[in-house]
Scaffold this motif. Structure first.
Motif, mmCIF file in Angstrom:
data_model
loop_
_atom_site.group_PDB
_atom_site.id
_atom_site.type_symbol
_atom_site.label_atom_id
_atom_site.label_comp_id
_atom_site.label_asym_id
_atom_site.label_seq_id
_atom_site.Cartn_x
_atom_site.Cartn_y
_atom_site.Cartn_z
ATOM 1 N N THR A 46 13.442 1.225 -2.178
ATOM 2 C CA THR A 46 13.400 0.993 -0.737
ATOM 3 C C THR A 46 12.014 0.506 -0.353
ATOM 4 O OG1 THR A 46 14.998 2.764 -0.395
ATOM 5 C CG2 THR A 46 13.765 2.033 1.534
ATOM 6 N N ALA A 47 11.960 -0.573 0.411
ATOM 7 C CA ALA A 47 10.690 -1.119 0.887
ATOM 8 C C ALA A 47 10.205 -0.303 2.079
ATOM 9 C CB ALA A 47 10.860 -2.581 1.283
ATOM 10 N N TRP A 48 8.902 -0.044 2.134
ATOM 11 C CA TRP A 48 8.315 0.706 3.244
ATOM 12 C C TRP A 48 7.239 -0.108 3.961
ATOM 13 C CZ3 TRP A 48 11.322 4.281 4.710
ATOM 14 C CH2 TRP A 48 12.118 4.958 3.787
ATOM 15 N N THR A 49 7.262 -1.410 3.772
ATOM 16 C CA THR A 49 6.304 -2.267 4.471
ATOM 17 C C THR A 49 6.773 -2.476 5.912
ATOM 18 O OG1 THR A 49 7.463 -4.277 3.814
ATOM 19 C CG2 THR A 49 5.737 -3.484 2.321
ATOM 20 N N ASP A 50 5.862 -2.880 6.791
ATOM 21 C CA ASP A 50 6.223 -3.102 8.199
ATOM 22 C C ASP A 50 7.306 -4.170 8.346
ATOM 23 O OD1 ASP A 50 4.537 -1.178 9.192
ATOM 24 O OD2 ASP A 50 2.882 -2.574 9.543
ATOM 25 N N ASN A 51 7.235 -5.219 7.557
ATOM 26 C CA ASN A 51 8.192 -6.332 7.682
ATOM 27 C C ASN A 51 9.568 -6.008 7.124
ATOM 28 O OD1 ASN A 51 6.261 -7.913 8.893
ATOM 29 N ND2 ASN A 51 5.640 -8.895 6.989
ATOM 30 N N ASN A 52 9.664 -5.099 6.159
ATOM 31 C CA ASN A 52 10.943 -4.820 5.501
ATOM 32 C C ASN A 52 11.251 -3.326 5.449
ATOM 33 O OD1 ASN A 52 11.714 -7.555 4.638
ATOM 34 N ND2 ASN A 52 9.792 -7.432 3.522
ATOM 35 N N LEU A 53 10.862 -2.607 6.457
ATOM 36 C CA LEU A 53 10.998 -1.158 6.492
ATOM 37 C C LEU A 53 12.439 -0.716 6.283
ATOM 38 C CD1 LEU A 53 9.250 1.327 6.936
ATOM 39 C CD2 LEU A 53 9.808 1.195 9.353
ATOM 40 N N GLY A 54 12.678 0.073 5.243
ATOM 41 C CA GLY A 54 14.002 0.614 4.952
ATOM 42 C C GLY A 54 14.926 -0.323 4.196
ATOM 43 N N ARG A 55 14.472 -1.510 3.898
ATOM 44 C CA ARG A 55 15.312 -2.496 3.208
ATOM 45 C C ARG A 55 15.300 -2.216 1.701
ATOM 46 N NH1 ARG A 55 14.560 -9.025 3.553
ATOM 47 N NH2 ARG A 55 16.552 -9.529 2.585
ATOM 48 N N ARG A 56 16.478 -2.252 1.086
ATOM 49 C CA ARG A 56 16.580 -1.945 -0.343
ATOM 50 C C ARG A 56 16.506 -3.196 -1.201
ATOM 51 N NH1 ARG A 56 21.659 1.091 -1.543
ATOM 52 N NH2 ARG A 56 22.494 -0.611 -0.342
ATOM 53 N N PHE A 57 15.992 -3.013 -2.408
ATOM 54 C CA PHE A 57 15.887 -4.125 -3.354
ATOM 55 C C PHE A 57 16.023 -3.611 -4.777
ATOM 56 C CE2 PHE A 57 11.629 -2.494 -2.710
ATOM 57 C CZ PHE A 57 11.067 -2.478 -3.972
ATOM 58 N N LEU A 58 16.339 -4.526 -5.679
ATOM 59 C CA LEU A 58 16.374 -4.229 -7.105
ATOM 60 C C LEU A 58 15.047 -4.664 -7.706
ATOM 61 C CD1 LEU A 58 19.915 -5.468 -8.146
ATOM 62 C CD2 LEU A 58 19.063 -3.139 -8.298
ATOM 63 N N GLY A 59 14.516 -3.851 -8.597
ATOM 64 C CA GLY A 59 13.277 -4.201 -9.275
ATOM 65 C C GLY A 59 13.247 -3.579 -10.654
ATOM 66 N N CYS A 60 12.294 -4.012 -11.463
ATOM 67 C CA CYS A 60 12.131 -3.463 -12.813
ATOM 68 C C CYS A 60 11.932 -1.956 -12.713
ATOM 69 C CB CYS A 60 10.937 -4.118 -13.498
ATOM 70 S SG CYS A 60 10.681 -3.533 -15.187
ATOM 71 N N SER A 61 12.618 -1.214 -13.566
ATOM 72 C CA SER A 61 12.490 0.244 -13.537
ATOM 73 C C SER A 61 11.122 0.701 -14.026
ATOM 74 C CB SER A 61 13.600 0.899 -14.361
ATOM 75 O OG SER A 61 13.538 0.449 -15.692
ATOM 76 N N TYR A 62 10.366 -0.200 -14.635
ATOM 77 C CA TYR A 62 9.018 0.115 -15.112
ATOM 78 C C TYR A 62 7.943 -0.395 -14.154
ATOM 79 C CZ TYR A 62 10.359 2.035 -19.600
ATOM 80 O OH TYR A 62 10.853 2.844 -20.582
ATOM 81 N N TYR A 63 8.330 -0.640 -12.906
ATOM 82 C CA TYR A 63 7.375 -1.149 -11.916
ATOM 83 C C TYR A 63 6.126 -0.267 -11.895
ATOM 84 C CZ TYR A 63 5.231 -2.371 -7.500
ATOM 85 O OH TYR A 63 4.336 -2.758 -6.537
ATOM 86 N N GLY A 64 4.959 -0.896 -11.929
ATOM 87 C CA GLY A 64 3.700 -0.173 -11.929
ATOM 88 C C GLY A 64 3.142 0.070 -13.315
ATOM 89 N N HIS A 65 3.953 -0.111 -14.334
ATOM 90 C CA HIS A 65 3.488 0.042 -15.718
ATOM 91 C C HIS A 65 3.071 -1.321 -16.246
ATOM 92 C CE1 HIS A 65 6.244 3.802 -16.178
ATOM 93 N NE2 HIS A 65 5.286 3.978 -15.314
ATOM 94 N N PRO A 66 2.185 -1.346 -17.220
ATOM 95 C CA PRO A 66 1.713 -2.632 -17.757
ATOM 96 C C PRO A 66 2.813 -3.506 -18.367
ATOM 97 C CG PRO A 66 0.352 -0.818 -18.564
ATOM 98 C CD PRO A 66 1.485 -0.216 -17.807
#
Length: 111
Positions: A27-47
């Motif tokens: 779930t996005a928590w930015t002002d522009n996309n607050l509460g909007r869901r998205f698919l992303g890599c499950s390793y997001y934030g890892h190298p």
């Protein structure tokens, strides 16, 4: 295989990201996309994470949605702050009570 349809994108439990892992729904928590869901890599934030990204939800066009979500977040934050204050207050009162008991014990020579 379970399917989910949110109007914007059809996804399933086994949607794969670019590095071959099962993509995570976030779930996005930015002002522009607050509460909007998205698919992303499950390793997001890892190298070793890939750059896979795909929106699941349509953009929230009604500004009322954003204000409702903002209000819910503020209430949740306010509740967390009040809980911490309450915990500190309880701890403080226990410490004061313990000190009073200690003073009484010392005063009457029981300690």
């Amino acid at each position: 295989m379970a399917m989910e349809n949110d109007g914007a994108t059809q996804i399933n439990e086994q949607t794969m990201c670019l590095c071959g892992r099962i993509a995570a729904i976030r779930t996005a928590w930015t002002d522009n996309n607050l509460g909007r869901r998205f698919l992303g890599c499950s390793y997001y934030g890892h190298p070793d994470a890939c750059d896979y990204f795909k929106w699941v939800d349509s953009p929230l066009f009604n500004p009322c949605y954003k204000s409702v979500i903002d209000g819910l977040l503020q209430n949740a934050n306010r509740k967390a702050i009040l809980e911490k204050k309450w915990q500190r207050s309880v701890l403080y009162h226990w410490l004061v009570l313990g000190m009073l008991v200690l003073v009484v014990l010392v005063q009457y020579g029981l300690w």
